[in-house]
Design an enzyme around this catalytic site. Structure first.
Site, PDB file in Angstrom:
ATOM      1  N   GLY A  93       0.818  -1.242  -0.161  1.00 51.39           N
ATOM      2  CA  GLY A  93       0.020   0.144   0.072  1.00 51.39           C
ATOM      3  C   GLY A  93       0.932   1.131   0.034  1.00 51.39           C
ATOM      4  O   GLY A  93       0.653   2.284  -0.693  1.00 51.39           O
ATOM      5  N   LYS A 132      -7.723  -9.667  13.626  1.00 47.45           N
ATOM      6  CA  LYS A 132      -8.457  -9.694  12.425  1.00 47.45           C
ATOM      7  C   LYS A 132      -9.778 -10.210  12.483  1.00 47.45           C
ATOM      8  O   LYS A 132     -10.595 -10.144  11.706  1.00 47.45           O
ATOM      9  CB  LYS A 132      -7.648 -10.172  11.167  1.00 47.45           C
ATOM     10  CG  LYS A 132      -6.380  -9.503  10.692  1.00 47.45           C
ATOM     11  CD  LYS A 132      -6.756  -8.162  10.092  1.00 47.45           C
ATOM     12  CE  LYS A 132      -5.210  -7.418   9.717  1.00 47.45           C
ATOM     13  NZ  LYS A 132      -5.646  -6.131   9.308  1.00 47.45           N
ATOM     14  N   VAL A 174      -8.738  -3.593   3.165  1.00 40.28           N
ATOM     15  CA  VAL A 174      -9.463  -4.396   2.439  1.00 40.28           C
ATOM     16  C   VAL A 174     -11.065  -4.077   2.275  1.00 40.28           C
ATOM     17  O   VAL A 174     -11.464  -4.111   1.137  1.00 40.28           O
ATOM     18  CB  VAL A 174      -9.306  -5.925   3.228  1.00 40.28           C
ATOM     19  CG1 VAL A 174     -10.360  -6.781   2.444  1.00 40.28           C
ATOM     20  CG2 VAL A 174      -8.076  -6.342   3.232  1.00 40.28           C
ATOM     21  N   ASP A 184      -0.196  49.501  18.464  1.00 44.18           N
ATOM     22  CA  ASP A 184      -1.399  48.829  18.710  1.00 44.18           C
ATOM     23  C   ASP A 184      -1.721  49.662  20.074  1.00 44.18           C
ATOM     24  O   ASP A 184      -0.692  50.032  20.595  1.00 44.18           O
ATOM     25  CB  ASP A 184      -1.386  47.415  18.656  1.00 44.18           C
ATOM     26  CG  ASP A 184      -2.616  46.923  19.519  1.00 44.18           C
ATOM     27  OD1 ASP A 184      -3.762  47.277  19.186  1.00 44.18           O
ATOM     28  OD2 ASP A 184      -2.342  46.142  20.503  1.00 44.18           O
TER      29      ASP A 184
HETATM   30  C1  GDG Z   1      -1.665  -2.120   8.759  1.00 45.09           C
HETATM   31  C2  GDG Z   1      -2.832  -2.007   9.734  1.00 45.09           C
HETATM   32  C3  GDG Z   1      -3.998  -0.526   8.256  1.00 45.09           C
HETATM   33  C4  GDG Z   1      -3.885  -9.117   1.969  1.00 45.09           C
HETATM   34  N1  GDG Z   1      -3.832 -10.310   1.595  1.00 45.09           N
HETATM   35  C5  GDG Z   1      -3.522 -10.383   0.303  1.00 45.09           C
HETATM   36  C6  GDG Z   1      -3.428  -8.902  -0.174  1.00 45.09           C
HETATM   37  N2  GDG Z   1      -3.705  -8.275   0.945  1.00 45.09           N
HETATM   38  C7  GDG Z   1      -3.465  -6.691   0.912  1.00 45.09           C
HETATM   39  C8  GDG Z   1      -4.946  -6.010   0.929  1.00 45.09           C
HETATM   40  C9  GDG Z   1      -4.414  -4.810   1.749  1.00 45.09           C
HETATM   41  C10 GDG Z   1      -3.297  -5.380   2.725  1.00 45.09           C
HETATM   42  O1  GDG Z   1      -2.877  -6.309   2.318  1.00 45.09           O
HETATM   43  C11 GDG Z   1      -3.736  -5.498   3.958  1.00 45.09           C
HETATM   44  O2  GDG Z   1      -3.933  -4.149   4.657  1.00 45.09           O
HETATM   45  P1  GDG Z   1      -4.937  -3.770   5.894  1.00 45.09           P
HETATM   46  O3  GDG Z   1      -5.162  -2.563   6.048  1.00 45.09           O
HETATM   47  O4  GDG Z   1      -6.296  -4.776   5.720  1.00 45.09           O
HETATM   48  O5  GDG Z   1      -4.066  -4.610   7.084  1.00 45.09           O
HETATM   49  P2  GDG Z   1      -2.676  -4.622   7.418  1.00 45.09           P
HETATM   50  O6  GDG Z   1      -1.553  -5.417   6.770  1.00 45.09           O
HETATM   51  O7  GDG Z   1      -2.783  -5.050   9.047  1.00 45.09           O
HETATM   52  O8  GDG Z   1      -2.088  -3.180   7.655  1.00 45.09           O
HETATM   53  C12 GDG Z   1      -4.093  -1.471   9.176  1.00 45.09           C
HETATM   54  C13 GDG Z   1      -2.775  -0.661   7.364  1.00 45.09           C
HETATM   55  O9  GDG Z   1      -1.631  -0.816   7.974  1.00 45.09           O
HETATM   56  C14 GDG Z   1      -2.472   0.753   6.443  1.00 45.09           C
HETATM   57  O10 GDG Z   1      -2.138   1.750   7.144  1.00 45.09           O
HETATM   58  O11 GDG Z   1      -5.090  -0.051   7.239  1.00 45.09           O
HETATM   59  O12 GDG Z   1      -5.059  -1.145   9.893  1.00 45.09           O
HETATM   60  O13 GDG Z   1      -2.954  -3.011  10.567  1.00 45.09           O
HETATM   61  O14 GDG Z   1      -4.060  -3.861   0.717  1.00 45.09           O
HETATM   62  O15 GDG Z   1      -5.148  -5.915  -0.183  1.00 45.09           O
HETATM   63  N3  GDG Z   1      -3.019  -8.674  -1.613  1.00 45.09           N
HETATM   64  C15 GDG Z   1      -2.904  -9.513  -2.415  1.00 45.09           C
HETATM   65  N4  GDG Z   1      -3.254 -10.944  -2.128  1.00 45.09           N
HETATM   66  C16 GDG Z   1      -3.392 -11.243  -1.004  1.00 45.09           C
HETATM   67  O16 GDG Z   1      -3.690 -12.486  -0.786  1.00 45.09           O
HETATM   68  N5  GDG Z   1      -2.626  -9.196  -3.459  1.00 45.09           N
END
Ligand code: GDG
Length: 753
Positions: A30, A287, A386, A507
């Site tokens: 991300g 989660k 997600v 002032d």
């Molecule tokens: C931390 C914080 C915060 C997951 N499985 C697959 C896959 N993913 C990608 C998703 C999403 C990312 O991984 C997971 O992001 P999350 O935000 O859901 O969770 P964390 O990894 O715990 O991230 C969280 C984040 O940082 C950002 O600040 O939102 O709260 O814990 O992008 O798509 N992608 C692919 N295959 C998978 O099997 N391609």
């Protein structure tokens, strides 16, 4: 252009040895994708993409890195500056303090948290290694953006090595409530807070996290937060929320990618007419995978009519396998999945399809777009991308999002079916509601959520954070005030004596006289009048009282003096010859666009607020949002508006409303005008309140500006109080204070009009 240095525990690349040599593989994570898009949006980025350096802990050996550099074929988007931690240090730092102490505690799992001194030692050592690497790389002007809970000590460590550095810190996980945070051992909990406070800007996902942080700082360190700013020594540290987002276009356009379409068709074919429930998360106890299974089980119990007609595809992605609590969790998930399938499955139907693996981007998007319901139920989650990704992919505007109310994303996705992740009955009801929701209702909800995510996408997020970081830094510079000490006073006297034409803008209330209980009681003492008279008597001097007071009062008090009077911040001006001139109101329609833009941005950054358009004014109302958030945003907006408004406009800080209207007057514009009326070679402006800041801003490049009092100011110098102002001014008259005390008591006798 500035250089941007991103710092995170992990690097956004991998190195792979292949026959053709060592290949660099960019990760599609991300943050890396976000920053890539931000840098490509040239008009928004202040950085040269070639000058973005990423510092992180390498998961490849120094030898492989050397080999890669020798035969480098592609350099990737970012310049990479790897560092290597000793294995034992890395274990205590990463598996220990980061993921077995901070992670569980900050996600409200205190019973999972371990408190090992050796982990704390390792965490400090690892942060020191990062700090040394940064100090080595740092060049003046660089902007540092440090990410996440692994590096909470780093801002302070960098600050001690490079005091002037611009440092932003963003926390990707929740900041817990004080009662949880305080569970950390004393030196750790204070150390982490002080570490973060080494930054210029600290960002969180939600307003709650900001408040939790502010409270912990207040209770444990004692510094209070005012208007989202915490004073640390002589340095204000800004704290604010920046809800992270996704690359909306990338996910939205995935809907029609041939690989996604093909994969989606395959999934739907396999399902036949069954409804599809889908979830995907890293294997992590936060989660809520187990609770989700139990909620689904409750649904199957309550709704036998759905048996055989619904499939739950639950993808769990391997993660942090070295930590024992993660392994145990995997076992429990597998046991529960087996139990539910054992309980409900038939020859032709399997209620839970469990997959322990990661998906390709195309497979992920195929599931997002094939499913009827996305079930995203973390027990705690900083944000949860997600949920946003699922919404973004749905070009068809169909599908229902069931989302945990304790995911950070819930603050922005109010149209989802929000549930408490531990409430099985509630989850069962939400699944049933989602399955029977009309296509029209689904589409209405989707559209609203999509608009919100599209408007504040990840590029906007990065842009917002970095812009606020620059603002925080430039405000710090502006607020660095120097107290007028003896040496400085001497220098000023010399300048004054050498000048041919001098302008003294003073002032009145709070500057020449202290505040009185009632404004009408703050008459100037005889001594003040005499001082002004003497200053005005010097032929090279032009003395101006520049005040918010009305014409009549000023005339009454100073009418007999040969000085210039400015009433009501410039609405009327009296020349030394005694003739008053009114300032006709000006109306220029072109002011609206900039103000409107600033207010629209405030609406985006503060849900529930709105802009009211009137003929001669624009008003931003914040009565329908959380009090503290609205108030904090209103301060930001007022600051921005002060920067945008010229002499035609007035910014009014009303009751839950900020209004800009045509007024044609403020102290800044009138002071500028007066300053340009003659060839002054010495201009001095003294004032104490917010309206004087306009004057300081307008004259900053040509005047000696002096703030009375200790507050933040744009003035160059400061004096502590009105007594100091009078002694200072007295030097200009050539009469030293020969031991007699100046009478500072306001003359409280009311004069007849
Ligand atoms: C931390 C914080 C915060 C997951 N499985 C697959 C896959 N993913 C990608 C998703 C999403 C990312 O991984 C997971 O992001 P999350 O935000 O859901 O969770 P964390 O990894 O715990 O991230 C969280 C984040 O940082 C950002 O600040 O939102 O709260 O814990 O992008 O798509 N992608 C692919 N295959 C998978 O099997 N391609």
């Amino acid at each position: 252009m500035k250089r941007l240095i991103i710092v995170s525990n992990r690097l956004p690349i991998q190195l792979l040895r292949q026959e053709s040599g060592v290949q660099l593989l960019e990760s599609a994570g991300g943050l890396a994708t976000a920053l890539k898009s931000y840098l490509q949006a040239q008009d928004r980025s202040s950085f040269n993409p070639e000058e973005v350096i990423w510092v992180g802990n390498a998961d490849f050996s120094p030898e492989l890195w050397e080999e890669f550099n020798e035969t480098k074929q592609s350099t990737g988007t970012f310049k990479i500056a790897p560092l290597w931690l000793d294995n034992e240090v890395n274990d205590g730092f990463y598996n220990g303090l980061s993921n077995s102490t901070i992670w569980p505690l900050f996600h409200y799992f205190p019973t999972f948290a371990t408190y090992k001194d050796s982990d704390w030692q390792a965490y400090q050592q690892a942060n020191e290694v990062f700090a040394d690497r940064l100090a080595e790389l740092y060049q003046p002007g660089d902007v540092l953006w440090i990410h996440d809970y692994h590096l909470m000590l780093l801002p302070k460590l960098v600050r001690s090595r490079r005091p002037d550095a611009t440092i932003g810190f963003f926390l990707h996980i929740p900041f817990p409530s004080f009662e949880i945070y305080r569970m950390l051992p004393g030196p750790w909990r204070e150390g982490l807070l002080n570490g973060m406070l080494g930054s210029d800007l600290i960002g969180f996902h939600t307003n709650d996290y900001v408040q939790h942080f502010e409270k912990s700082v207040h209770r444990l360190i004692g510094n209070e937060s005012k208007l989202r700013s915490i004073q640390v020594g002589n340095r204000p540290v800004k704290v604010d929320l920046f809800p992270i987002s996704i690359d909306y276009e990338r996910f939205n356009s995935a809907y029609t990618l041939p690989e996604v379409v093909e994969e989606r068709n395959k999934i739907r074919e396999q399902l036949q007419d069954n409804k599809l429930l889908f979830s995907v998360d890293r294997l992590d106890y936060t989660k809520g995978v187990l609770n989700r299974l139990q909620g689904y089980e409750k649904f199957l119990e309550r709704h036998p009519e759905w048996h055989g007609r619904i499939s739950f595809v639950m993808v769990v992605v391997p993660s942090r396998s070295e930590i024992s609590s993660y392994g145990e969790r995997k076992q429990m998930i597998e046991e529960n999945t087996g139990r539910i399938n054992g309980r409900f499955a038939t020859m032709s139907w399997q209620p839970v399809v469990y997959q322990y693996r990661s998906l390709s981007f195309e497979q992920l998007c195929a599931y997002y777009t094939a499913c009827d319901v996305a079930l995203i139920t973390p027990i705690r989650d900083g944000m949860n991308l997600v949920a946003k990704e699922f919404v973004a992919t749905r070009q068809d505007e169909q599908g229902v999002l069931i989302l945990s109310e304790v995911a950070g994303a819930a603050a922005e996705l109010g149209e989802a079916l929000l549930i408490n992740p531990t409430d099985r009955e509630g989850m069962a009801q939400a699944i049933e509601r989602a399955l029977s929701m009309s296509p029209q209702n689904q589409s209405e909800r989707m559209r609203l959520m999509q608009t919100r995510i599209r408007e504040y996408d990840v590029v906007q997020w990065a842009d917002d954070f970095l812009t606020q970081l620059f603002n925080a830094k430039s405000q710090q510079h502006q607020w660095e005030v120097r107290i007028l000490n003896v040496a400085l006073r001497k220098q000023i006297m010399e300048k004054y004596q050498n000048a041919q034409k001098r302008l003294l803008l003073l002032d009145y209330d709070g500057t020449l006289v202290p505040f009185a209980k009632f404004p009408e009681l703050a008459r100037p003492s005889e001594r003040v009048v005499e001082l002004l008279n003497e200053l005005a008597a010097v032929p090279q001097n032009q003395v101006v009282i520049i005040s918010g007071r009305d014409k009549k009062t000023l005339e009454n008090w100073f009418g007999s003096l040969a000085i210039q009077l400015v009433a009501e911040h410039g609405a009327a001006v009296r020349q030394p010859d005694g003739i008053w001139q009114e300032n006709p109101d000006a109306f220029h329609p072109e002011w609206r666009a900039n103000i409107q833009q600033a207010m629209n941005l405030a609406v985006q950054r503060c849900p529930g607020t709105f802009v009211e358009e009137k003929t001669h004014s624009l008003a931003w109302h914040y009565r329908n949002t959380a009090d503290d958030l609205g108030f904090a945003r209103s301060r930001d907006l007022i600051d921005t508006l002060h920067g945008l408004t010229g002499h035609q406009l007035q910014v009014i800080d009303g009751n839950k409303v900020v209004e800009v209207r045509v007024a044609g007057v403020d102290k800044g514009s009138v002071a500028s005008r007066i300053a340009s009326e003659s060839n002054y070679d010495f201009i001095m402006a003294i004032g104490d309140d917010r309206t004087d800041e306009d004057m300081f801003r307008a004259l900053s490049d040509r005047a000696l500006t002096i703030k009375v009092g200790q507050q933040k100011t744009l003035a160059r110098y400061s004096l502590p109080d009105t007594g100091a102002v009078l002694s200072f001014l007295q030097r200009f008259t050539g009469m030293e204070n020969n031991g007699e005390n100046i009478d500072l008591t306001p003359n409280t006798e009311l004069t007849s009009a």
